[in-house]
Motif scaffolding. Structure first.
Motif, PDB file in Angstrom:
ATOM      1  N   ALA A   1       0.840  -1.202   0.000  1.00  0.00           N
ATOM      2  CA  ALA A   1       0.000   0.000   0.000  1.00  0.00           C
ATOM      3  C   ALA A   1       0.876   1.253   0.000  1.00  0.00           C
ATOM      4  O   ALA A   1       0.590   2.229  -0.712  1.00  0.00           O
ATOM      5  CB  ALA A   1      -0.934  -0.007   1.207  1.00  0.00           C
ATOM      6  N   ALA A   2       1.953   1.221   0.794  1.00  0.00           N
ATOM      7  CA  ALA A   2       2.882   2.361   0.830  1.00  0.00           C
ATOM      8  C   ALA A   2       3.514   2.558  -0.547  1.00  0.00           C
ATOM      9  O   ALA A   2       3.574   3.682  -1.062  1.00  0.00           O
ATOM     10  CB  ALA A   2       3.955   2.128   1.895  1.00  0.00           C
ATOM     11  N   ARG A   3       3.952   1.461  -1.151  1.00  0.00           N
ATOM     12  CA  ARG A   3       4.570   1.567  -2.483  1.00  0.00           C
ATOM     13  C   ARG A   3       3.585   2.084  -3.527  1.00  0.00           C
ATOM     14  O   ARG A   3       3.972   2.750  -4.479  1.00  0.00           O
ATOM     15  CB  ARG A   3       5.113   0.199  -2.931  1.00  0.00           C
ATOM     16  N   ALA A   4       2.311   1.770  -3.327  1.00  0.00           N
ATOM     17  CA  ALA A   4       1.281   2.225  -4.268  1.00  0.00           C
ATOM     18  C   ALA A   4       0.895   3.682  -4.016  1.00  0.00           C
ATOM     19  O   ALA A   4       0.009   4.215  -4.686  1.00  0.00           O
ATOM     20  CB  ALA A   4       0.055   1.327  -4.182  1.00  0.00           C
TER      21      ALA A   4
ATOM     22  N   GLY B   1     -14.840   4.241  -1.670  1.00  0.00           N
ATOM     23  CA  GLY B   1     -14.250   3.630  -2.853  1.00  0.00           C
ATOM     24  C   GLY B   1     -13.081   2.770  -2.446  1.00  0.00           C
ATOM     25  O   GLY B   1     -12.438   3.019  -1.420  1.00  0.00           O
ATOM     26  N   SER B   2     -12.802   1.742  -3.237  1.00  0.00           N
ATOM     27  CA  SER B   2     -11.749   0.803  -2.868  1.00  0.00           C
ATOM     28  C   SER B   2     -11.308  -0.031  -4.060  1.00  0.00           C
ATOM     29  O   SER B   2     -11.967  -0.076  -5.096  1.00  0.00           O
ATOM     30  CB  SER B   2     -12.274  -0.154  -1.799  1.00  0.00           C
ATOM     31  N   SER B   3     -10.199  -0.721  -3.855  1.00  0.00           N
ATOM     32  CA  SER B   3      -9.703  -1.637  -4.891  1.00  0.00           C
ATOM     33  C   SER B   3     -10.289  -3.035  -4.752  1.00  0.00           C
ATOM     34  O   SER B   3     -10.395  -3.760  -5.726  1.00  0.00           O
ATOM     35  CB  SER B   3      -8.183  -1.739  -4.803  1.00  0.00           C
ATOM     36  N   ASP B   4     -10.649  -3.452  -3.506  1.00  0.00           N
ATOM     37  CA  ASP B   4     -10.973  -4.861  -3.240  1.00  0.00           C
ATOM     38  C   ASP B   4      -9.798  -5.729  -3.700  1.00  0.00           C
ATOM     39  O   ASP B   4      -9.973  -6.792  -4.305  1.00  0.00           O
ATOM     40  CB  ASP B   4     -12.278  -5.261  -3.953  1.00  0.00           C
ATOM     41  N   TYR B   5      -8.612  -5.232  -3.383  1.00  0.00           N
ATOM     42  CA  TYR B   5      -7.349  -5.900  -3.738  1.00  0.00           C
ATOM     43  C   TYR B   5      -7.280  -7.297  -3.118  1.00  0.00           C
ATOM     44  O   TYR B   5      -7.630  -7.477  -1.944  1.00  0.00           O
ATOM     45  CB  TYR B   5      -6.202  -5.025  -3.214  1.00  0.00           C
ATOM     46  N   HIS B   6      -6.836  -8.283  -3.909  1.00  0.00           N
ATOM     47  CA  HIS B   6      -6.624  -9.651  -3.409  1.00  0.00           C
ATOM     48  C   HIS B   6      -5.205 -10.124  -3.752  1.00  0.00           C
ATOM     49  O   HIS B   6      -4.985 -11.324  -3.957  1.00  0.00           O
ATOM     50  CB  HIS B   6      -7.617 -10.622  -4.050  1.00  0.00           C
ATOM     51  N   GLY B   7      -4.234  -9.205  -3.839  1.00  0.00           N
ATOM     52  CA  GLY B   7      -2.889  -9.606  -4.254  1.00  0.00           C
ATOM     53  C   GLY B   7      -2.921 -10.063  -5.701  1.00  0.00           C
ATOM     54  O   GLY B   7      -3.587  -9.454  -6.539  1.00  0.00           O
ATOM     55  N   THR B   8      -2.228 -11.184  -5.955  1.00  0.00           N
ATOM     56  CA  THR B   8      -2.229 -11.695  -7.332  1.00  0.00           C
ATOM     57  C   THR B   8      -3.481 -12.523  -7.613  1.00  0.00           C
ATOM     58  O   THR B   8      -3.651 -13.062  -8.705  1.00  0.00           O
ATOM     59  CB  THR B   8      -0.991 -12.580  -7.584  1.00  0.00           C
ATOM     60  N   GLY B   9      -4.383 -12.603  -6.616  1.00  0.00           N
ATOM     61  CA  GLY B   9      -5.533 -13.489  -6.738  1.00  0.00           C
ATOM     62  C   GLY B   9      -6.669 -12.949  -7.587  1.00  0.00           C
ATOM     63  O   GLY B   9      -7.584 -13.679  -7.929  1.00  0.00           O
ATOM     64  N   LYS B  10      -6.633 -11.678  -7.886  1.00  0.00           N
ATOM     65  CA  LYS B  10      -7.755 -11.101  -8.618  1.00  0.00           C
ATOM     66  C   LYS B  10      -7.191 -10.045  -9.553  1.00  0.00           C
ATOM     67  O   LYS B  10      -6.633  -9.055  -9.091  1.00  0.00           O
ATOM     68  CB  LYS B  10      -8.716 -10.467  -7.594  1.00  0.00           C
ATOM     69  N   VAL B  11      -7.336 -10.263 -10.846  1.00  0.00           N
ATOM     70  CA  VAL B  11      -6.753  -9.305 -11.789  1.00  0.00           C
ATOM     71  C   VAL B  11      -7.663  -8.088 -11.915  1.00  0.00           C
ATOM     72  O   VAL B  11      -8.874  -8.170 -11.738  1.00  0.00           O
ATOM     73  CB  VAL B  11      -6.512  -9.946 -13.176  1.00  0.00           C
ATOM     74  N   GLY B  12      -7.032  -6.938 -12.202  1.00  0.00           N
ATOM     75  CA  GLY B  12      -7.807  -5.711 -12.402  1.00  0.00           C
ATOM     76  C   GLY B  12      -8.227  -5.023 -11.117  1.00  0.00           C
ATOM     77  O   GLY B  12      -9.089  -4.148 -11.142  1.00  0.00           O
ATOM     78  N   HIS B  13      -7.636  -5.425  -9.978  1.00  0.00           N
ATOM     79  CA  HIS B  13      -7.974  -4.797  -8.702  1.00  0.00           C
ATOM     80  C   HIS B  13      -6.716  -4.267  -7.989  1.00  0.00           C
ATOM     81  O   HIS B  13      -6.529  -4.537  -6.794  1.00  0.00           O
ATOM     82  CB  HIS B  13      -8.704  -5.786  -7.787  1.00  0.00           C
ATOM     83  N   PRO B  14      -5.845  -3.520  -8.684  1.00  0.00           N
ATOM     84  CA  PRO B  14      -4.617  -3.057  -8.014  1.00  0.00           C
ATOM     85  C   PRO B  14      -4.925  -2.063  -6.895  1.00  0.00           C
ATOM     86  O   PRO B  14      -5.923  -1.333  -6.963  1.00  0.00           O
ATOM     87  CB  PRO B  14      -3.846  -2.371  -9.146  1.00  0.00           C
ATOM     88  N   LEU B  15      -4.078  -2.048  -5.879  1.00  0.00           N
ATOM     89  CA  LEU B  15      -4.234  -1.113  -4.764  1.00  0.00           C
ATOM     90  C   LEU B  15      -4.397   0.309  -5.298  1.00  0.00           C
ATOM     91  O   LEU B  15      -3.650   0.738  -6.174  1.00  0.00           O
ATOM     92  CB  LEU B  15      -3.013  -1.188  -3.844  1.00  0.00           C
ATOM     93  N   GLY B  16      -5.377   1.022  -4.788  1.00  0.00           N
ATOM     94  CA  GLY B  16      -5.553   2.426  -5.144  1.00  0.00           C
ATOM     95  C   GLY B  16      -6.295   2.656  -6.448  1.00  0.00           C
ATOM     96  O   GLY B  16      -6.446   3.797  -6.876  1.00  0.00           O
ATOM     97  N   VAL B  17      -6.785   1.595  -7.075  1.00  0.00           N
ATOM     98  CA  VAL B  17      -7.462   1.777  -8.371  1.00  0.00           C
ATOM     99  C   VAL B  17      -8.734   2.618  -8.198  1.00  0.00           C
ATOM    100  O   VAL B  17      -9.121   3.356  -9.108  1.00  0.00           O
ATOM    101  CB  VAL B  17      -7.746   0.422  -9.058  1.00  0.00           C
ATOM    102  N   ASN B  18      -9.363   2.504  -7.032  1.00  0.00           N
ATOM    103  CA  ASN B  18     -10.471   3.398  -6.659  1.00  0.00           C
ATOM    104  C   ASN B  18     -10.166   3.934  -5.269  1.00  0.00           C
ATOM    105  O   ASN B  18      -9.534   3.244  -4.464  1.00  0.00           O
ATOM    106  CB  ASN B  18     -11.802   2.651  -6.617  1.00  0.00           C
ATOM    107  N   LEU B  19     -10.625   5.153  -4.995  1.00  0.00           N
ATOM    108  CA  LEU B  19     -10.288   5.791  -3.724  1.00  0.00           C
ATOM    109  C   LEU B  19     -11.549   6.293  -3.016  1.00  0.00           C
ATOM    110  O   LEU B  19     -12.589   6.505  -3.647  1.00  0.00           O
ATOM    111  CB  LEU B  19      -9.342   6.967  -3.962  1.00  0.00           C
ATOM    112  N   THR B  20     -11.412   6.451  -1.695  1.00  0.00           N
ATOM    113  CA  THR B  20     -12.495   6.991  -0.864  1.00  0.00           C
ATOM    114  C   THR B  20     -12.269   8.487  -0.655  1.00  0.00           C
ATOM    115  O   THR B  20     -11.151   8.903  -0.338  1.00  0.00           O
ATOM    116  CB  THR B  20     -12.509   6.268   0.496  1.00  0.00           C
ATOM    117  N   PRO B  21     -13.305   9.313  -0.812  1.00  0.00           N
ATOM    118  CA  PRO B  21     -13.137  10.744  -0.548  1.00  0.00           C
ATOM    119  C   PRO B  21     -12.726  10.970   0.914  1.00  0.00           C
ATOM    120  O   PRO B  21     -13.305  10.352   1.811  1.00  0.00           O
ATOM    121  CB  PRO B  21     -14.540  11.324  -0.793  1.00  0.00           C
TER     122      PRO B  21
END
Ligand code: AMP
Ligand code: ZN
Ligand code: FE
Ligand code: FE
Length: 289
Positions: free
Chosen positions: A33-36, A253-273
Motif C-alpha cells: 500500500a505504501a509503495r502504491a 471507494g476501494s480496490s478490493d485488492y486480493h494480491g495476485t488473486g484477482k486481476v484488475g484490482h490493483p491497490l488504489g485503483v479506486n479511492l475513498t473521498p
C-alpha cells in the motif's frame, strides 16, 4: 491532518490479505500500500479479524494508516451481500460468535465441493484445499481455484470461477451467511461502522434496490455504501453516488485488492473521498472502539 478542500490523501478502504483469500501477508499488503502511494488502507478480510494486529504493527514503519475492518458474508432474500464493518471492537462476543459460525460453514462445505469437482473431472482433495488455505482461518472458493490452477486444470482463478465455482456454477455449494439486517446490528453493537460492499456488483443489484437501500439507511442506520468499485461501471457509480447523497450515506471507494488473486484490482485503483473517511472515523470514535 490537512483541512477539507486541500486534503489529498489517497484512501483505499477494502483489501484482502492471505488471512482470507488474498495472497499477501497483512504486513506485505501494508508495505505494498505504501509503495502504491496510499496514505490510508482498510484491511477487510472475509469473516475474520485475524490479520488486523499484524497490519496495525506494519502501519507505522510503512508510513500508512491502517483502518481495521472486516467483510462479512451476509444474505438478503437468499442473495449474497457483503457488508464491510470498520472499527469494530475485535473482542465483541456476539460479533465474534457470528463470524465463527460463518467460518465453520465455510469449512463444512469443503468436502462436498471436492466431491462435486471430482465428479466433474477435476479431482481435488480436502487436504489440498486446506494446504492451499494454509494459516487462513477463512477458507473460500478462491482457495479451491488456486488448487485447480496448481494442478493445471485451469489457467486462472477467473477461469475456475467461470467454469465451476460461480454462484450458479456446477461445483457451488451454499454456506451460511448472516441475515443482512442482523449483520448491520452486530457491527453497530461492536461499536463499528457499517458500509455495504459493491452493492450493485454481481448479483445483488436487484435485491438492493434504491427503496431497500433507503430502508436500510433509515431503519438499520446503515452508514455507507461502496460507490467506486471495479464491479460498478461508470453509469452505476454515478447513480450510486447520487443515491448516497440523497440518502445521507457515506460514499466510499476501494480496490478490493486480493494480491495476485484477482486481476484488475490493483491497490488504489479506486479511492475513498477524505470527507467520507473523516465522518467514518468520527462515528467510530463516537461509538467507542
Ligand atoms: P467465497 O468467500 O467462498 O464465497 O468466495 C467469494 C470470493 O471469491 C470473493 O472474495 C470474490 O472476490 C472471489 N471471486 C469471485 N469471483 C471471482 C473471480 N472470477 N476471480 C477471482 N476471484 C473471484
Ligand atoms: Zn475475497
Ligand atoms: Fe466482496
Ligand atoms: Fe472483498
Amino acid at each position: 491532518m490537512r483541512g477539507t478542500g486541500t486534503d489529498l490523501r489517497r484512501i483505499d478502504l477494502h483489501t484482502h490479505s492471505a488471512v482470507s483469500d488474498g495472497t499477501d501477508t497483512p504486513a506485505a499488503l501494508v508495505a505494498a500500500a505504501a509503495r502504491a502511494g496510499l496514505d490510508v488502507v482498510g484491511l477487510t478480510d472475509h469473516d475474520t479479524f485475524d490479520g488486523i494486529d499484524e497490519a496495525l504493527a506494519a502501519a507505522v514503519p510503512a508510513g500508512v494508516q491502517v483502518i481495521p475492518g472486516v467483510e462479512i458474508s451476509t444474505q438478503l432474500e437468499g442473495r449474497s451481500v457483503h457488508l464491510l464493518g470498520y472499527g469494530c471492537n475485535r473482542h465483541d462476543a456476539p460479533l465474534l460468535a457470528e463470524l465463527e459460525r460463518i467460518r465453520r460453514s465455510r469449512d463444512e462445505r469443503v468436502p462436498r465441493m471436492c466431491e462435486l469437482l471430482t465428479r466433474l473431472g477435476v479431482p481435488i482433495t480436502v487436504e489440498e484445499v486446506l494446504a492451499q488455505a494454509g494459516e487462513a482461518p477463512s477458507v473460500g472458493r478462491p482457495h479451491f481455484a488456486d488448487v485447480m490452477v496448481a494442478k493445471g486444470y485451469v489457467a486462472s482463478r477467473d477461469e475456475a470461477f467461470r467454469r465451476f465455482l460461480a454462484d450458479d456454477g456446477p461445483a457451488f455449494v451454499a454456506r451460511y451467511a448472516t441475515p443482512l439486517r442482523q449483520a448491520i446490528g452486530l457491527v453497530h453493537g461492536a461499536g463499528g461502522v457499517a458500509v455495504l460492499a459493491h452493492p450493485w456488483g454481481r448479483g445483488s443489484r436487484d435485491t438492493l434496490s434504491p427503496v431497500v437501500l433507503a430502508g436500510l439507511a433509515r431503519e438499520q442506520g446503515l452508514d455507507g455504501i461502496e460507490v467506486w468499485h471495479q464491479d460498478h461501471d461508470d453509469a452505476t457509480r454515478r447513480l450510486l453516488h447520487q443515491l448516497a447523497l440523497d440518502l445521507a450515506l457515506l460514499p466510499t471507494g476501494s480496490s478490493d485488492y486480493h494480491g495476485t488473486g484477482k486481476v484488475g484490482h490493483p491497490l488504489g485503483v479506486n479511492l475513498t473521498p477524505p470527507a467520507s473517511l473523516a465522518e467514518l472515523e468520527r462515528r467510530m470514535a463516537r461509538r467507542g472502539r
